[in-house]
Design a protein around this motif. Structure first.
Motif, PDB file in Angstrom:
ATOM      1  N   ASP A 127       0.868  -1.365   0.016  1.00 60.67           N
ATOM      2  CA  ASP A 127      -0.212   0.170  -0.137  1.00 60.67           C
ATOM      3  C   ASP A 127       0.480   1.406   0.222  1.00 60.67           C
ATOM      4  O   ASP A 127       1.955   1.891   0.645  1.00 60.67           O
ATOM      5  N   GLU A 200     -11.072   4.090   2.643  1.00 57.71           N
ATOM      6  CA  GLU A 200      -9.745   4.646   2.149  1.00 57.71           C
ATOM      7  C   GLU A 200      -9.843   4.538   0.394  1.00 57.71           C
ATOM      8  O   GLU A 200     -10.326   3.378   0.045  1.00 57.71           O
ATOM      9  N   GLU A 202      -9.342   3.915  -2.954  1.00 56.05           N
ATOM     10  CA  GLU A 202      -7.633   4.131  -3.708  1.00 56.05           C
ATOM     11  C   GLU A 202      -8.230   3.551  -5.295  1.00 56.05           C
ATOM     12  O   GLU A 202      -9.008   3.015  -5.198  1.00 56.05           O
ATOM     13  N   ASP A 234      -9.302   0.645   1.060  1.00 55.22           N
ATOM     14  CA  ASP A 234      -8.598  -0.260   2.230  1.00 55.22           C
ATOM     15  C   ASP A 234      -9.224   0.937   3.936  1.00 55.22           C
ATOM     16  O   ASP A 234      -8.680   1.652   4.255  1.00 55.22           O
ATOM     17  N   LYS A 254      -5.781  -1.966   9.676  1.00 59.03           N
ATOM     18  CA  LYS A 254      -5.407  -1.700   8.047  1.00 59.03           C
ATOM     19  C   LYS A 254      -5.896  -3.353   7.155  1.00 59.03           C
ATOM     20  O   LYS A 254      -5.548  -3.171   6.417  1.00 59.03           O
ATOM     21  N   GLY A 349      -2.730   4.465  -2.602  1.00 60.14           N
ATOM     22  CA  GLY A 349      -3.041   5.523  -1.286  1.00 60.14           C
ATOM     23  C   GLY A 349      -3.971   5.973  -1.324  1.00 60.14           C
ATOM     24  O   GLY A 349      -4.584   5.978  -2.848  1.00 60.14           O
TER      25      GLY A 349
END
Ligand code: CA
Length: 417
Positions: A127, A200, A202, A234, A254, A349
């Motif tokens: 990641d 997240e 991404e 994520d 995570k 990311g």
């Protein structure tokens, strides 16, 4: 512009120019490879076994596995030939399959009659942390507004090795994780369900070849090693992350679930949407310099759907904002001789843009809880609530051509007891 004899809606991500690859299952059937045009899923194993893909170089059996890895391992040229052949078979003017409904049976499936599976076996997962806006926002919130970016950030694509076992396909629901947290004022940590579950936004690229230990991939060669891309949610637990991440980086915050869209869109399909990335200043070291455009204009949406409520958009971002591109990420990943494998996944990311509506995580959208999002039902969101569904969508659009990824969807279930 080429059209298919399969109906493709105006808003569809899957015209005949896309031809992504995925793995699907019919009720009682085995998992096998497919592509998609409009809302029709095309069984590639059936197509291959009946000889329709002969001459492309692909083995007839290569589509009969429960992951795309065997197909991907045949290489980019064969993948290109297969995509070209599929486009030819389903082109509006081609009667080969169009005029023979009896041949179509057992080969074409309605989307709602099948279930999508994980497209690849992910051996390794990296990641990155490649959005300047996201890294800056997080630095302002958690460290020092005056020095939001750490000194290394503009010199190398920061990343960490994640866990592949918990990467799951869209439609898989995830329980709220439990773990250790500690607030600034508490003397000791406590244990319990995370109170700060976040998404997240991404995109991830998937490598399509393997290299030997000791071998490096240059920025110029990098895209030859990349098979395609998926949307990547994520999921993160911010309270667990804050307490655990120093000094070795993210760990249990995570790895409780990351959700990918089921169709792998090839770089060839994304080709018309190449754009220049942001200017990199200061100049990067020679091994990270990349000629040409390696960013793509992919519009990205995140929506939250509370239980029994309509979905509500909370973010509209774009992959073009990425400071570090895929070629640089892969060159950096391998510059020390680290080997790569078929099916490995590399998350971009969190993709945040420069405007308040383009922030790619709740942490940033609600700014550490200080700017809660108002939902249509009157409730507020600082982070994700139990039974909220998170929906991510991504597509490119230009001159009546729309190529997209579909969706990555997951519902956050209450913590297990
Ligand atoms: Ca991430």
């Amino acid at each position: 512009m080429m059209k298919s004899w399969i109906e493709v809606g105006k808003e569809s991500d899957f015209p005949i120019q896309n031809i992504p690859f995925g793995i699907f299952k019919t009720p009682g059937g085995t998992a096998r490879a497919a592509t998609r045009i409009g809302d029709v899923v095309i069984d590639l194993q059936a197509l291959a076994l009946q000889g329709f893909l002969d001459g492309t170089g692909a083995d007839r059996e290569v589509f009969g596995y429960e992951t795309l890895n065997p197909f991907i391992s045949m290489g980019k040229e064969i993948c290109r030939a297969v995509r070209a052949r599929i486009a030819e078979i389903f082109e509006a003017g081609n009667p080969l399959l169009r005029d023979y409904p009896e041949k179509q049976a057992g080969m074409l499936f309605a989307l709602n009659a099948i279930e999508m599976q994980m497209p690849v076996h992910v051996g390794d997962y990296t990641d990155f942390y490649s959005s300047l806006e996201h890294a800056t926002n997080v630095g302002i919130m958690f460290r020092d507004p005056a020095n939001a970016l750490l000194p290394n950030w503009k010199h190398l694509p920061v990343g960490y090795h994640g866990r592949s076992s918990s990467i799951v396909v869209s439609g898989t629901n995830i329980h709220r994780p439990k773990g250790q947290t500690k607030t600034d004022t508490a003397g000791l940590p406590e244990f319990g369900p995370s109170k700060q579950v976040d998404f997240e936004l991404e995109l991830a690229f998937i490598t399509g070849s393997k290299t030997a230990l000791g071998q490096s991939v240059s920025t110029a060669e990098a895209e030859d090693h990349i098979f395609g891309m998926v949307i990547f949610n994520d999921l993160s637990a911010r309270d667990i992350q804050r307490w655990e991440y120093v000094p070795l980086g993210p760990f249990l915050a995570k790895n409780f679930g990351s959700v990918v869209s089921p169709w792998v869109v090839t770089l060839d399909a994304l080709e018309p949407f190449r754009v220049p990335g942001p200017v990199q200043e200061p100049a990067v070291l020679p091994y990270l310099q990349a000629e040409g455009n390696h960013n793509f204009d992919v519009q990205l949406d995140v929506l939250i759907q509370p239980e029994n409520q309509p979905e509500q958009r909370v973010c509209h971002s774009n992959y073009r904002y990425m400071y570090w591109n895929m070629a640089q990420q892969l060159a950096h990943q391998t510059v020390n001789g680290c080997n790569i494998n078929i099916g490995d996944m590399y998350g971009s990311g969190t993709i945040s843009g420069p405007t308040p509506d383009s922030l790619g995580s709740m942490l940033e959208i609600a700014w550490k809880g200080t700017r809660p999002v108002k939902m249509a039902d009157g409730s507020e969101r600082k982070f994700i609530h139990d039974n909220d569904t998170i929906i991510m969508r991504g597509y490119c659009e230009k001159e009546n051509l729309r190529i997209g990824f579909g969706e990555a969807i997951t519902k956050i279930l209450p913590a297990t007891s």
